[in-house]
Design a protein around this motif. Structure first.
Motif, PDB file in Angstrom:
ATOM      1  N   SER A   9       0.828  -1.207   0.000  1.00 16.29           N
ATOM      2  CA  SER A   9       0.000   0.000   0.000  1.00 16.29           C
ATOM      3  C   SER A   9       0.859   1.252   0.000  1.00 16.29           C
ATOM      4  CB  SER A   9      -0.946   0.002   1.211  1.00 16.29           C
ATOM      5  OG  SER A   9      -0.218   0.065   2.421  1.00 16.29           O
ATOM      6  N   ARG A  10       2.018   1.190   0.651  1.00 15.79           N
ATOM      7  CA  ARG A  10       2.937   2.334   0.646  1.00 15.79           C
ATOM      8  C   ARG A  10       3.456   2.588  -0.768  1.00 15.79           C
ATOM      9  NH1 ARG A  10       5.062   4.018   5.699  1.00 15.79           N
ATOM     10  NH2 ARG A  10       4.272   2.792   7.453  1.00 15.79           N
ATOM     11  N   ILE A  11       3.772   1.489  -1.456  1.00 17.84           N
ATOM     12  CA  ILE A  11       4.242   1.623  -2.843  1.00 17.84           C
ATOM     13  C   ILE A  11       3.136   2.224  -3.710  1.00 17.84           C
ATOM     14  CG2 ILE A  11       5.000   0.370  -4.903  1.00 17.84           C
ATOM     15  CD1 ILE A  11       6.308  -1.678  -3.006  1.00 17.84           C
ATOM     16  N   GLN A  12       1.923   1.680  -3.539  1.00 16.61           N
ATOM     17  CA  GLN A  12       0.806   2.165  -4.357  1.00 16.61           C
ATOM     18  C   GLN A  12       0.507   3.629  -4.056  1.00 16.61           C
ATOM     19  OE1 GLN A  12      -0.751   0.167  -6.833  1.00 16.61           O
ATOM     20  NE2 GLN A  12      -1.286   2.286  -7.389  1.00 16.61           N
ATOM     21  N   THR A  13       0.547   4.007  -2.796  1.00 17.70           N
ATOM     22  CA  THR A  13       0.295   5.399  -2.401  1.00 17.70           C
ATOM     23  C   THR A  13       1.316   6.326  -3.046  1.00 17.70           C
ATOM     24  OG1 THR A  13      -0.661   4.730  -0.282  1.00 17.70           O
ATOM     25  CG2 THR A  13       0.155   6.986  -0.449  1.00 17.70           C
ATOM     26  N   GLY A  30      15.321   0.512  -8.975  1.00 18.03           N
ATOM     27  CA  GLY A  30      16.354  -0.385  -9.510  1.00 18.03           C
ATOM     28  C   GLY A  30      15.890  -1.822  -9.557  1.00 18.03           C
ATOM     29  N   MET A  31      14.577  -2.012  -9.760  1.00 18.24           N
ATOM     30  CA  MET A  31      14.004  -3.350  -9.785  1.00 18.24           C
ATOM     31  C   MET A  31      13.525  -3.700 -11.188  1.00 18.24           C
ATOM     32  SD  MET A  31      11.697  -3.472  -6.328  1.00 18.24           S
ATOM     33  CE  MET A  31      11.017  -5.083  -6.799  1.00 18.24           C
ATOM     34  N   ASN A  32      13.421  -4.983 -11.429  1.00 16.30           N
ATOM     35  CA  ASN A  32      12.807  -5.456 -12.667  1.00 16.30           C
ATOM     36  C   ASN A  32      11.310  -5.183 -12.620  1.00 16.30           C
ATOM     37  OD1 ASN A  32      11.281  -7.890 -14.049  1.00 16.30           O
ATOM     38  ND2 ASN A  32      13.242  -7.654 -15.123  1.00 16.30           N
ATOM     39  N   ARG A  33      10.782  -4.672 -13.716  1.00 20.37           N
ATOM     40  CA  ARG A  33       9.356  -4.307 -13.773  1.00 20.37           C
ATOM     41  C   ARG A  33       8.467  -5.515 -13.479  1.00 20.37           C
ATOM     42  NH1 ARG A  33       4.559  -4.048 -14.248  1.00 20.37           N
ATOM     43  NH2 ARG A  33       3.295  -2.653 -15.525  1.00 20.37           N
ATOM     44  N   GLY A  34       8.827  -6.665 -14.009  1.00 21.74           N
ATOM     45  CA  GLY A  34       8.028  -7.862 -13.781  1.00 21.74           C
ATOM     46  C   GLY A  34       8.044  -8.303 -12.332  1.00 21.74           C
ATOM     47  N   ASN A  35       9.222  -8.194 -11.688  1.00 20.86           N
ATOM     48  CA  ASN A  35       9.318  -8.579 -10.268  1.00 20.86           C
ATOM     49  C   ASN A  35       8.434  -7.695  -9.404  1.00 20.86           C
ATOM     50  OD1 ASN A  35      11.105 -10.638 -10.806  1.00 20.86           O
ATOM     51  ND2 ASN A  35      12.936  -9.424 -10.341  1.00 20.86           N
ATOM     52  N   LEU A  36       8.450  -6.397  -9.695  1.00 17.31           N
ATOM     53  CA  LEU A  36       7.637  -5.476  -8.916  1.00 17.31           C
ATOM     54  C   LEU A  36       6.152  -5.780  -9.106  1.00 17.31           C
ATOM     55  CD1 LEU A  36       7.447  -3.054  -7.032  1.00 17.31           C
ATOM     56  CD2 LEU A  36       7.457  -1.568  -9.060  1.00 17.31           C
ATOM     57  N   SER A  37       5.752  -6.070 -10.339  1.00 19.23           N
ATOM     58  CA  SER A  37       4.353  -6.396 -10.602  1.00 19.23           C
ATOM     59  C   SER A  37       3.924  -7.635  -9.837  1.00 19.23           C
ATOM     60  CB  SER A  37       4.139  -6.623 -12.111  1.00 19.23           C
ATOM     61  OG  SER A  37       4.396  -5.445 -12.835  1.00 19.23           O
ATOM     62  N   THR A  38       4.820  -8.627  -9.791  1.00 19.86           N
ATOM     63  CA  THR A  38       4.503  -9.856  -9.058  1.00 19.86           C
ATOM     64  C   THR A  38       4.334  -9.575  -7.576  1.00 19.86           C
ATOM     65  OG1 THR A  38       5.818 -11.123 -10.656  1.00 19.86           O
ATOM     66  CG2 THR A  38       5.269 -12.214  -8.581  1.00 19.86           C
ATOM     67  N   VAL A  56      13.274  -0.183  -2.315  1.00 18.02           N
ATOM     68  CA  VAL A  56      11.938   0.395  -2.237  1.00 18.02           C
ATOM     69  C   VAL A  56      11.865   1.430  -1.125  1.00 18.02           C
ATOM     70  CG1 VAL A  56       9.535  -0.114  -1.628  1.00 18.02           C
ATOM     71  CG2 VAL A  56      10.744  -1.567  -3.272  1.00 18.02           C
ATOM     72  N   SER A  57      12.442   1.117   0.047  1.00 13.99           N
ATOM     73  CA  SER A  57      12.418   2.037   1.189  1.00 13.99           C
ATOM     74  C   SER A  57      13.086   3.356   0.840  1.00 13.99           C
ATOM     75  CB  SER A  57      13.128   1.402   2.394  1.00 13.99           C
ATOM     76  OG  SER A  57      12.456   0.241   2.823  1.00 13.99           O
ATOM     77  N   ALA A  58      14.197   3.274   0.110  1.00 15.49           N
ATOM     78  CA  ALA A  58      14.917   4.488  -0.279  1.00 15.49           C
ATOM     79  C   ALA A  58      14.057   5.360  -1.183  1.00 15.49           C
ATOM     80  CB  ALA A  58      16.222   4.115  -0.982  1.00 15.49           C
ATOM     81  N   VAL A  59      13.353   4.739  -2.143  1.00 17.59           N
ATOM     82  CA  VAL A  59      12.479   5.506  -3.030  1.00 17.59           C
ATOM     83  C   VAL A  59      11.341   6.150  -2.234  1.00 17.59           C
ATOM     84  CG1 VAL A  59      10.869   5.371  -4.979  1.00 17.59           C
ATOM     85  CG2 VAL A  59      13.019   4.090  -5.043  1.00 17.59           C
ATOM     86  N   LEU A  60      10.826   5.427  -1.250  1.00 16.93           N
ATOM     87  CA  LEU A  60       9.732   5.953  -0.432  1.00 16.93           C
ATOM     88  C   LEU A  60      10.179   7.045   0.524  1.00 16.93           C
ATOM     89  CD1 LEU A  60       7.845   2.625   0.444  1.00 16.93           C
ATOM     90  CD2 LEU A  60       7.280   4.295  -1.333  1.00 16.93           C
ATOM     91  N   GLY A  61      11.518   7.225   0.645  1.00 21.89           N
ATOM     92  CA  GLY A  61      12.041   8.319   1.471  1.00 21.89           C
ATOM     93  C   GLY A  61      12.365   7.942   2.898  1.00 21.89           C
ATOM     94  N   PHE A  62      12.539   6.663   3.162  1.00 25.15           N
ATOM     95  CA  PHE A  62      12.859   6.214   4.515  1.00 25.15           C
ATOM     96  C   PHE A  62      14.346   5.906   4.649  1.00 25.15           C
ATOM     97  CE2 PHE A  62       8.348   5.383   4.071  1.00 25.15           C
ATOM     98  CZ  PHE A  62       7.840   5.833   5.280  1.00 25.15           C
ATOM     99  N   HIS A  64      17.829   3.980   6.339  1.00 23.05           N
ATOM    100  CA  HIS A  64      18.196   2.575   6.526  1.00 23.05           C
ATOM    101  C   HIS A  64      17.510   1.995   7.755  1.00 23.05           C
ATOM    102  CE1 HIS A  64      20.946   2.453   3.319  1.00 23.05           C
ATOM    103  NE2 HIS A  64      21.935   3.127   3.871  1.00 23.05           N
ATOM    104  N   GLY A  65      16.757   0.944   7.561  1.00 19.69           N
ATOM    105  CA  GLY A  65      16.183   0.209   8.678  1.00 19.69           C
ATOM    106  C   GLY A  65      14.890   0.765   9.225  1.00 19.69           C
ATOM    107  N   GLU A  66      14.460   1.927   8.737  1.00 17.85           N
ATOM    108  CA  GLU A  66      13.279   2.558   9.317  1.00 17.85           C
ATOM    109  C   GLU A  66      12.019   1.722   9.103  1.00 17.85           C
ATOM    110  OE1 GLU A  66      11.238   7.037   9.449  1.00 17.85           O
ATOM    111  OE2 GLU A  66      12.971   6.624   8.158  1.00 17.85           O
ATOM    112  N   LEU A  67      11.945   1.022   7.982  1.00 23.17           N
ATOM    113  CA  LEU A  67      10.779   0.193   7.688  1.00 23.17           C
ATOM    114  C   LEU A  67      11.014  -1.290   7.988  1.00 23.17           C
ATOM    115  CD1 LEU A  67       9.375   1.649   4.311  1.00 23.17           C
ATOM    116  CD2 LEU A  67       8.456   1.918   6.624  1.00 23.17           C
TER     117      LEU A  67
END
Length: 462
Positions: A9-13, A30-38, A56-62, A64-67
């Motif tokens: 949900s965080r990714i979708q938001t 830096g992920m494969n599009r198919g892996n993320l979709s799965t 993913v955490s880095a993209v979301l702005g968190f 190291h280790g926060e999530l």
């Protein structure tokens, strides 16, 4: 809603808020599009790897280790995913995230079938130097292990003992819990366990304990030598086998010295004086044999001095000049001789600056610091007596005080009692500053009693 869905949900938001496509998010992460979709497909329940989770955490702005609490849930989603857990525990060790480690281990310990994996992970952490993290896992093993005769339990107690060895107070406690299991270690670790226990109790001058462990070290090393086990390609002791073999003789000699049986001490010394026949292909073997030979040379002279032979003093001083690490140990012996036989040692003391030399490396490297303190206490005691006999009361009393402080640090109660008694005998000669320092040391020692019994100490007078 599960924690797995929370990360989705965080990714979708994020995607909705920034009005980007799944492909753009996967590119930023830096992920494969198919892996993320799965991963985002709720019906597949595919779990993120630790690397992907960090990306993913880095993209979301968190940071190291926060999530990581969410990642912990991923590791336990549906079933326990040990591959992910192991990688996560190593990451926590690397980043010193002890709280996260505690959470994971607490959840794992609820099911005893995980104990073998916890132990193997602890071994991996220990081997890579993450000792504090490994300690959490080993403590869980000893709390949960039901097989009290198991090798795994013995090894866990041994590892905890080794982890604590740089803290004298903790090391004594862990030695007490480890000692009953020492005989259940595999032979290559038992050698190290026996010698480590012996070294610890030498520092505390608890010689009855020392004798027990030295005898066990001697018996095992003799058996391994006789059976040629030490030559097997499957035998991998922590230090070269010749180290343990030679140290068993050296420590037997030390016990004889403690009993003032210098003739027998010399006899044991000859047994480790030349072990060149045990040099193997490992260069460390040669180093250990050379060290033992040097210790034998020094101890031959040292024991003759203790027997009252002053004719070898010049030879021993010459040896000290060429082996600086022996200086404090050597000066302690020379001062003891001087104190007993009223011998003038001023010229020797003037030659050597005791505060710039380290101790003998005959002791296990992990115990060097503790033995430095121990050897300094022995030196301070003899130097103080020497100074007092010269009527240099201020210097003598100052060395008593230095010895008292260090004896407290290494928890050598016997030496502390001796030095405290000697100080009291000569207290009339102490300066006001020295008396105040001694009072401060005593006050610190009594802090627990003050707190427990609500004592009121007299006002400190300077």
């Amino acid at each position: 809603m599960s924690k797995q869905k929370d990360i989705r949900s965080r990714i979708q938001t994020y995607i909705d808020r920034h009005q980007i496509s799944m492909a753009e998010f996967s590119k930023r992460a830096g992920m494969n599009r198919g892996n993320l979709s799965t991963v985002m497909n709720h019906s597949t329940h595919k779990l993120l790897s630790l690397k992907q989770f960090d990306q993913v955490s880095a993209v979301l702005g968190f940071t190291h280790g926060e999530l990581y609490p969410l990642y912990i849930e991923e590791c336990f989603y549906g079933t326990v995913h040990w591959g992910k857990i192991r990688n996560f525990l190593f990451r926590c060790a690397e980043w010193e995230l002890k709280d996260h480690t505690q959470i994971v281990i607490q959840r794992l310990s609820e099911d005893l079938k995980h104990i073998p994996e916890i132990f193997m992970t602890a071994e991996g952490l220990f081997e890579q130097g993450y000792h504090e993290s490994a300690k959490i896992l080993y403590e869980t093993v000893v709390d949960s292990e039901k097989q009290h005769l198991s090798e795994r339990l013995a090894m866990s107690y041994y590892r905890l003992f080794k982890i604590d060895q740089n803290n004298i107070h903790k090391n004594v406690k862990s030695a007490i819990t480890f000692s009953p299991y020492r005989g259940r270690l595999p032979e290559y670790l038992a050698l190290d366990g026996f010698i480590s226990l012996a070294h610890l109790f030498i520092i505390r001058e608890e010689w009855k304990e020392v004798e027990v462990y030295v005898e066990e070290l001697y018996d095992l090393s003799q058996a391994l030598f006789k059976n040629k086990t030490w030559k097997s390609s499957h035998f991998h002791s922590i230090r070269p086998f010749v180290y343990y073999y030679g140290q068993s003789y050296l420590l037997k000699s030390s016990i004889c010295v403690q009993k003032q049986d210098y003739e027998q001490a010399l006899a044991w010394t000859e047994k480790y004086a030349d072990l060149s026949g045990m040099i193997g292909v490992d260069a460390r073997d040669q180093q250990e044999v050379l060290k033992l030979s040097q210790f034998a040379t020094a101890n031959r002279l040292l024991f003759r001095i203790k027997l009252g032979d002053q004719t070898v003093i010049s030879s021993y001083v010459s040896f000290m000049r060429h082996h600086p690490k022996e200086i404090i140990k050597g000066l302690t012996t020379l001062l003891e001789f001087a104190n007993i036989h009223d011998y003038d040692m001023d010229q020797v003391l003037e030659e050597f600056d005791i505060f710039t030399h380290k101790e003998s490396s005959s002791i296990d490297q992990n115990y060097n610091e503790a033995f430095q303190y121990f050897n300094k206490v022995l030196f301070y005691k003899q130097y103080a007596i020497y100074a007092l006999k010269k009527r240099n009361y201020e210097k003598g009393i100052q060395f008593f005080l230095e010895g008292i402080k260090i004896s407290k640090e290494i928890e050598n109660q016997e030496m502390l009692n001796k030095l405290t008694t000697l100080f009291e005998v000569y207290r009339a000669y102490a300066t006001l500053e020295q008396n105040n320092l001694y009072t401060a040391i005593c006050r610190k020692e009594c802090e627990d009693e003050k707190k427990n019994y609500h004592l009121e100490f007299p006002a400190f007078s300077g």
